[in-house]
Motif scaffolding. Sequence first.
Motif, PDB file in Angstrom:
ATOM      1  N   LEU A  69       0.832  -1.217   0.000  1.00 14.86           N
ATOM      2  CA  LEU A  69       0.000   0.000   0.000  1.00 14.86           C
ATOM      3  C   LEU A  69       0.862   1.261   0.000  1.00 14.86           C
ATOM      4  O   LEU A  69       0.562   2.249  -0.664  1.00 14.86           O
ATOM      5  N   THR A  70       1.949   1.259   0.781  1.00 14.56           N
ATOM      6  CA  THR A  70       2.839   2.439   0.789  1.00 14.56           C
ATOM      7  C   THR A  70       3.468   2.648  -0.571  1.00 14.56           C
ATOM      8  O   THR A  70       3.611   3.782  -1.056  1.00 14.56           O
ATOM      9  N   TRP A  71       3.866   1.534  -1.206  1.00 16.65           N
ATOM     10  CA  TRP A  71       4.445   1.672  -2.561  1.00 16.65           C
ATOM     11  C   TRP A  71       3.426   2.265  -3.517  1.00 16.65           C
ATOM     12  O   TRP A  71       3.718   3.125  -4.330  1.00 16.65           O
ATOM     13  N   ARG A  72       2.143   1.733  -3.466  1.00 15.11           N
ATOM     14  CA  ARG A  72       1.103   2.273  -4.342  1.00 15.11           C
ATOM     15  C   ARG A  72       0.833   3.760  -4.042  1.00 15.11           C
ATOM     16  O   ARG A  72       0.611   4.548  -4.963  1.00 15.11           O
ATOM     17  N   LEU A  73       0.846   4.099  -2.759  1.00 14.65           N
ATOM     18  CA  LEU A  73       0.616   5.496  -2.407  1.00 14.65           C
ATOM     19  C   LEU A  73       1.699   6.398  -2.978  1.00 14.65           C
ATOM     20  O   LEU A  73       1.434   7.465  -3.525  1.00 14.65           O
ATOM     21  N   GLY A  74       2.971   5.990  -2.874  1.00  9.45           N
ATOM     22  CA  GLY A  74       4.053   6.791  -3.460  1.00  9.45           C
ATOM     23  C   GLY A  74       3.907   6.919  -4.955  1.00  9.45           C
ATOM     24  O   GLY A  74       4.139   7.978  -5.551  1.00  9.45           O
ATOM     25  N   LEU A  75       3.508   5.786  -5.596  1.00 10.71           N
ATOM     26  CA  LEU A  75       3.296   5.824  -7.057  1.00 10.71           C
ATOM     27  C   LEU A  75       2.176   6.790  -7.417  1.00 10.71           C
ATOM     28  O   LEU A  75       2.289   7.578  -8.366  1.00 10.71           O
ATOM     29  N   GLU A  76       1.054   6.739  -6.624  1.00  5.76           N
ATOM     30  CA  GLU A  76      -0.062   7.645  -6.908  1.00  5.76           C
ATOM     31  C   GLU A  76       0.369   9.102  -6.724  1.00  5.76           C
ATOM     32  O   GLU A  76      -0.021   9.981  -7.480  1.00  5.76           O
ATOM     33  N   LYS A  77       1.182   9.370  -5.715  1.00  4.79           N
ATOM     34  CA  LYS A  77       1.651  10.760  -5.484  1.00  4.79           C
ATOM     35  C   LYS A  77       2.485  11.235  -6.664  1.00  4.79           C
ATOM     36  O   LYS A  77       2.338  12.359  -7.153  1.00  4.79           O
ATOM     37  N   ARG A  78       3.400  10.364  -7.136  1.00  2.00           N
ATOM     38  CA  ARG A  78       4.221  10.793  -8.286  1.00  2.00           C
ATOM     39  C   ARG A  78       3.361  11.017  -9.513  1.00  2.00           C
ATOM     40  O   ARG A  78       3.558  11.971 -10.274  1.00  2.00           O
ATOM     41  N   LEU A  79       2.371  10.092  -9.739  1.00  2.00           N
ATOM     42  CA  LEU A  79       1.481  10.271 -10.908  1.00  2.00           C
ATOM     43  C   LEU A  79       0.687  11.575 -10.777  1.00  2.00           C
ATOM     44  O   LEU A  79       0.473  12.296 -11.759  1.00  2.00           O
ATOM     45  N   ARG A  80       0.246  11.869  -9.562  1.00  2.00           N
ATOM     46  CA  ARG A  80      -0.546  13.084  -9.384  1.00  2.00           C
ATOM     47  C   ARG A  80       0.292  14.331  -9.652  1.00  2.00           C
ATOM     48  O   ARG A  80      -0.148  15.280 -10.285  1.00  2.00           O
ATOM     49  N   THR A  81       1.535  14.327  -9.142  1.00  2.00           N
ATOM     50  CA  THR A  81       2.405  15.484  -9.391  1.00  2.00           C
ATOM     51  C   THR A  81       2.700  15.638 -10.883  1.00  2.00           C
ATOM     52  O   THR A  81       2.676  16.753 -11.426  1.00  2.00           O
ATOM     53  N   ASP A  82       2.964  14.487 -11.560  1.00  2.00           N
ATOM     54  CA  ASP A  82       3.216  14.577 -13.014  1.00  2.00           C
ATOM     55  C   ASP A  82       1.984  15.094 -13.736  1.00  2.00           C
ATOM     56  O   ASP A  82       2.081  15.910 -14.668  1.00  2.00           O
ATOM     57  N   LEU A  83       0.785  14.626 -13.315  1.00  2.00           N
ATOM     58  CA  LEU A  83      -0.464  15.077 -13.959  1.00  2.00           C
ATOM     59  C   LEU A  83      -0.674  16.574 -13.741  1.00  2.00           C
ATOM     60  O   LEU A  83      -1.064  17.295 -14.668  1.00  2.00           O
ATOM     61  N   GLU A  84      -0.388  17.055 -12.528  1.00  2.00           N
ATOM     62  CA  GLU A  84      -0.564  18.482 -12.259  1.00  2.00           C
ATOM     63  C   GLU A  84       0.408  19.324 -13.080  1.00  2.00           C
ATOM     64  O   GLU A  84       0.052  20.381 -13.610  1.00  2.00           O
ATOM     65  N   GLU A  85       1.676  18.852 -13.194  1.00  2.00           N
ATOM     66  CA  GLU A  85       2.642  19.612 -13.999  1.00  2.00           C
ATOM     67  C   GLU A  85       2.213  19.651 -15.467  1.00  2.00           C
ATOM     68  O   GLU A  85       2.259  20.702 -16.125  1.00  2.00           O
ATOM     69  N   ALA A  86       1.763  18.490 -15.996  1.00  2.00           N
ATOM     70  CA  ALA A  86       1.320  18.471 -17.401  1.00  2.00           C
ATOM     71  C   ALA A  86       0.101  19.355 -17.595  1.00  2.00           C
ATOM     72  O   ALA A  86      -0.019  20.083 -18.590  1.00  2.00           O
TER      73      ALA A  86
END
Length: 616
Positions: free
Chosen positions: A432-449
Amino acid sequence: MEQEEYTREEINWSYIEFVDNQDVLDLIEKKGGLIALLDEACMFPRSTHETFAQKLYTTFKNNKRFVKPKLSRTDFTVVHYAGDVTYQADHFLDKNKDYVVAEHQDLLNASSCPFVASLFPSLPEESSKSSKFSSIGSRFKLQLQSLMETLSSTEPHYIRCVKPNNLLKPAIFENTNVIQQLRCGGVLEAIRISCAGYPTRKTFYEFVNRFGVLGPELLEGSNDDKIACQKILEKMKLENYQIGKTKVFLRAGQMADLDARRAEVLGKAARIIQRLMRTYIARKQFVLVRRSATHLQSFVRGTLVRNLYECMRREAAAVKIQKNVRRHKARESYLLLQAATVTLQTGLRAMSARKEFRFRKETKAAVHIQARWRCHRDYSHYKNMQRAVLTYQCAWRQRLARRELRNLKMAARETGALKEAKDKLEKRVEELTWRLGLEKRLRTDLEEAKTQEIAKLQETLHDLQLQVEEAKTMATKEREAARKAIEEAPPVIKETPVLVEDTEKVNSLTAEVDQLKALLQTERQARETAKKEHAEAERRNEELMKKFEGAEKKIEQLQDTAQRLEEKATNMESENKVLRQQAVAISPTAKALAAYPKSPFQLRTPEIVNAPNGEM
């Protein structure tokens, strides 16, 4: 000064004009005046008398009291109240700088010769500290200021000195020169003001304090000094006086009249005082004679009383002696009777005490024998009961130990299952922690794009708006040019194909505008879709955060359960050790229990109270 006081007191007075030289004083000693400019020029080493004079000409060119001579470059004229005076500025700077160095002045002031020390007096501390440069003009200004302060703090009386002639020789009197001196000194105006004014003036308190004896009945019940002054002057029937705000103003001769009447009243009062003083002296002599007679009478009466007191004192002493003798005889008889009574009481009390002692001794021996017998009986019964209890405890503890052994085996199997569940949960938490970190990175990339895309869309929208504005301005300009050409051309030319060309351009421009509007509409739609995607991404992020929070809560619960299980295992180990020790110390079944393997879980036993010597 006198007229200013009349004005300040607001009395009836017609102002007498006189010559005032305040503007001349301002020109000389005020800030920015002649002395100040002279000190300023002395501070600059390159200043000369010509530059000083030119500075004076430029500074006071509009002053009516300052005049520049025509044929001189360094002279200047000051229009004084007494006449015009021309000054030559050739040596002004040198004379103003002619001062003594502070170290030299201290050295000469400390001289043992009093004459040399008096030539160089020490400067005040304030002037020495205020500025390093001390000129002759500044020192003169300080001396003048101290003189004015002294004059303002006192009441000076001036003596006018008049020169009879310019040659300074006896027996020569120049009328014109003397009148000019009196006019310039302000003596004539002062005499005219004094003749027309009120030379005698007193404050209300001073007037009432001095002349209140002329009407003491007027001062009763009145606290206002001004009203009291008015009543005293009306009673004395004086005329042409003035009452101001704080003072009484009298004409010449009125003060002498008031003093004469005051002296008359004081004379009458002096005669009354003399009469009362003579009465006081006569009464004092009479009182002295009466006091002497009274002292003589008191002495005789005191002698008679002292004789009577001596007789009474002797009679009281005889009575006191008789009383003491009778008291002594009565006390002796009472003490004899008391001693006999005490002896008899002592014998009776000793006999009763010996009888009571014998009874208590017999009772104590009987009680001791009874106690020994009861102790033997209870001790034998206690020993029998103790043996029975120990036998019962050993059997009961053996039964409980077997039961707890079975429970420990069951608990060992349960702990193995719990450890496996704990490992699975830890793996789940890591996933779950790994998935949470992945979701955070995806969210930051989505916000930057998303931000980059929005910035690009805004730039394109801004460019399209600029193109639309330029197209509108060009269309308006072309329409105005076509309208002007149509108005200026003749009617035959209006049917030429020029009109057709303009309409074609307008149509093309309108088509471009429609295209731009379509592009703008598509841009808006793209922006709305981007907003929707952004909202969807935020919703997904919120769901992921909620899932993550639920997973964190589950992890915390699992950690709490694991911690409780570990604590339970440690407690079981400690209790198992205690139980083994108790079993080894108490029952013969301890060897059998020691053969079983030690369990890491808690072993619960009933509470057993171990008393000394095996008691429960």
